[in-house]
Design a protein around this motif. Structure first.
Motif, PDB file in Angstrom:
ATOM      1  N   ASP A  52       0.814  -1.220   0.000  1.00  0.00           N
ATOM      2  CA  ASP A  52       0.000   0.000   0.000  1.00  0.00           C
ATOM      3  C   ASP A  52       0.844   1.265   0.000  1.00  0.00           C
ATOM      4  O   ASP A  52       0.336   2.351  -0.260  1.00  0.00           O
ATOM      5  CB  ASP A  52      -0.908   0.030   1.231  1.00  0.00           C
ATOM      6  N   SER A  53       2.122   1.130   0.321  1.00  0.00           N
ATOM      7  CA  SER A  53       3.001   2.301   0.407  1.00  0.00           C
ATOM      8  C   SER A  53       4.425   1.894   0.021  1.00  0.00           C
ATOM      9  O   SER A  53       4.703   0.723  -0.218  1.00  0.00           O
ATOM     10  CB  SER A  53       2.974   2.871   1.823  1.00  0.00           C
ATOM     11  N   ALA A  54       5.302   2.869  -0.002  1.00  0.00           N
ATOM     12  CA  ALA A  54       6.707   2.608  -0.333  1.00  0.00           C
ATOM     13  C   ALA A  54       7.293   1.588   0.642  1.00  0.00           C
ATOM     14  O   ALA A  54       6.897   1.536   1.812  1.00  0.00           O
ATOM     15  CB  ALA A  54       7.505   3.901  -0.279  1.00  0.00           C
ATOM     16  N   GLN A  55       8.217   0.802   0.159  1.00  0.00           N
ATOM     17  CA  GLN A  55       8.856  -0.241   0.964  1.00  0.00           C
ATOM     18  C   GLN A  55      10.372  -0.043   0.950  1.00  0.00           C
ATOM     19  O   GLN A  55      11.095  -0.802   0.310  1.00  0.00           O
ATOM     20  CB  GLN A  55       8.522  -1.623   0.385  1.00  0.00           C
ATOM     21  N   PRO A  56      10.885   0.976   1.621  1.00  0.00           N
ATOM     22  CA  PRO A  56      12.338   1.184   1.594  1.00  0.00           C
ATOM     23  C   PRO A  56      13.067  -0.002   2.222  1.00  0.00           C
ATOM     24  O   PRO A  56      12.677  -0.475   3.291  1.00  0.00           O
ATOM     25  CB  PRO A  56      12.547   2.466   2.403  1.00  0.00           C
ATOM     26  N   PRO A  57      14.099  -0.496   1.558  1.00  0.00           N
ATOM     27  CA  PRO A  57      14.785  -1.688   2.065  1.00  0.00           C
ATOM     28  C   PRO A  57      15.762  -1.390   3.197  1.00  0.00           C
ATOM     29  O   PRO A  57      16.422  -0.368   3.212  1.00  0.00           O
ATOM     30  CB  PRO A  57      15.546  -2.188   0.841  1.00  0.00           C
ATOM     31  N   ASP A  58      15.809  -2.311   4.136  1.00  0.00           N
ATOM     32  CA  ASP A  58      16.837  -2.293   5.172  1.00  0.00           C
ATOM     33  C   ASP A  58      18.070  -3.051   4.676  1.00  0.00           C
ATOM     34  O   ASP A  58      19.185  -2.740   5.059  1.00  0.00           O
ATOM     35  CB  ASP A  58      16.322  -2.969   6.451  1.00  0.00           C
ATOM     36  N   TRP A  59      17.826  -4.053   3.842  1.00  0.00           N
ATOM     37  CA  TRP A  59      18.877  -4.923   3.309  1.00  0.00           C
ATOM     38  C   TRP A  59      18.675  -5.104   1.815  1.00  0.00           C
ATOM     39  O   TRP A  59      17.555  -5.165   1.333  1.00  0.00           O
ATOM     40  CB  TRP A  59      18.830  -6.308   3.972  1.00  0.00           C
ATOM     41  N   PHE A  60      19.772  -5.216   1.100  1.00  0.00           N
ATOM     42  CA  PHE A  60      19.776  -5.489  -0.331  1.00  0.00           C
ATOM     43  C   PHE A  60      20.264  -6.923  -0.509  1.00  0.00           C
ATOM     44  O   PHE A  60      21.300  -7.288   0.027  1.00  0.00           O
ATOM     45  CB  PHE A  60      20.732  -4.518  -1.032  1.00  0.00           C
ATOM     46  N   ILE A  61      19.528  -7.728  -1.255  1.00  0.00           N
ATOM     47  CA  ILE A  61      19.949  -9.114  -1.472  1.00  0.00           C
ATOM     48  C   ILE A  61      20.585  -9.242  -2.846  1.00  0.00           C
ATOM     49  O   ILE A  61      19.975  -8.916  -3.865  1.00  0.00           O
ATOM     50  CB  ILE A  61      18.773 -10.097  -1.335  1.00  0.00           C
ATOM     51  N   SER A  62      21.813  -9.696  -2.861  1.00  0.00           N
ATOM     52  CA  SER A  62      22.538  -9.973  -4.096  1.00  0.00           C
ATOM     53  C   SER A  62      22.645 -11.489  -4.228  1.00  0.00           C
ATOM     54  O   SER A  62      23.061 -12.172  -3.296  1.00  0.00           O
ATOM     55  CB  SER A  62      23.938  -9.355  -4.052  1.00  0.00           C
ATOM     56  N   HIS A  63      22.246 -12.001  -5.371  1.00  0.00           N
ATOM     57  CA  HIS A  63      22.245 -13.452  -5.559  1.00  0.00           C
ATOM     58  C   HIS A  63      22.190 -13.767  -7.048  1.00  0.00           C
ATOM     59  O   HIS A  63      22.098 -12.880  -7.892  1.00  0.00           O
ATOM     60  CB  HIS A  63      21.040 -14.079  -4.846  1.00  0.00           C
ATOM     61  N   TRP A  64      22.239 -15.039  -7.347  1.00  0.00           N
ATOM     62  CA  TRP A  64      22.135 -15.544  -8.719  1.00  0.00           C
ATOM     63  C   TRP A  64      20.827 -16.311  -8.804  1.00  0.00           C
ATOM     64  O   TRP A  64      20.541 -17.161  -7.963  1.00  0.00           O
ATOM     65  CB  TRP A  64      23.328 -16.447  -9.009  1.00  0.00           C
ATOM     66  N   TRP A  65      20.005 -16.010  -9.800  1.00  0.00           N
ATOM     67  CA  TRP A  65      18.689 -16.640  -9.870  1.00  0.00           C
ATOM     68  C   TRP A  65      18.719 -18.123 -10.201  1.00  0.00           C
ATOM     69  O   TRP A  65      17.688 -18.746 -10.329  1.00  0.00           O
ATOM     70  CB  TRP A  65      17.788 -15.883 -10.853  1.00  0.00           C
ATOM     71  N   GLY A  66      19.870 -18.715 -10.296  1.00  0.00           N
ATOM     72  CA  GLY A  66      19.955 -20.143 -10.550  1.00  0.00           C
ATOM     73  C   GLY A  66      19.849 -21.005  -9.302  1.00  0.00           C
ATOM     74  O   GLY A  66      19.722 -22.223  -9.387  1.00  0.00           O
TER      75      GLY A  66
END
Length: 121
Positions: free
Chosen positions: A19-33
């Motif tokens: 319903d509103s903005a969702q500012p991230p606390d954490w950024f997830i870096s990964h490989w979609w495999g």
């Protein structure tokens, strides 16, 4: 699930559900495999290990980006992308999810993927 659900409105999954903005606390870096269950277990382990609150927000490209207009997202200056902007908002707190080796991939694929290398830098 994501692409069919978001296609009619050309929106991201987050835009569709929140319903509103969702500012991230954490950024997830990964490989979609990697298997989705492995991905979820890594996030759950991080939440438990770091004793994060229930409302800790994680930025995941598949859920945050509009999958039907990704071409508009990628530009010559990576600092203008949602990836970089999310890294800034998350104060560059990155959860790097590594995969194990399989017959189709080597272990540690995020270390050889250009976008993951950018996110890790």
């Amino acid at each position: 699930i994501i692409r069919p659900a978001t296609k009619p409105k050309n929106c991201s999954m987050v835009e569709m559900l929140a319903d509103s903005a969702q500012p991230p606390d954490w950024f997830i870096s990964h490989w979609w495999g990697e298997p989705v269950l492995h991905f979820l277990r890594c996030v759950e382990f991080t939440v438990a290990m770091r004793q994060l609150l229930e409302d800790a927000a994680f930025w995941v490209c598949a859920y945050a980006n509009r999958q039907h207009s990704l071409g508009q997202e990628i530009c010559a200056d990576p600092r203008q992308t949602s990836f970089y902007k999310a890294l800034e908002v998350a104060d560059f707190k990155v959860l790097l999810i590594l995969n194990g080796g399989t017959e189709d991939s080597e272990p540690g694929m995020p270390f050889v993927r250009i976008w993951c290398a950018f996110e890790e830098a």
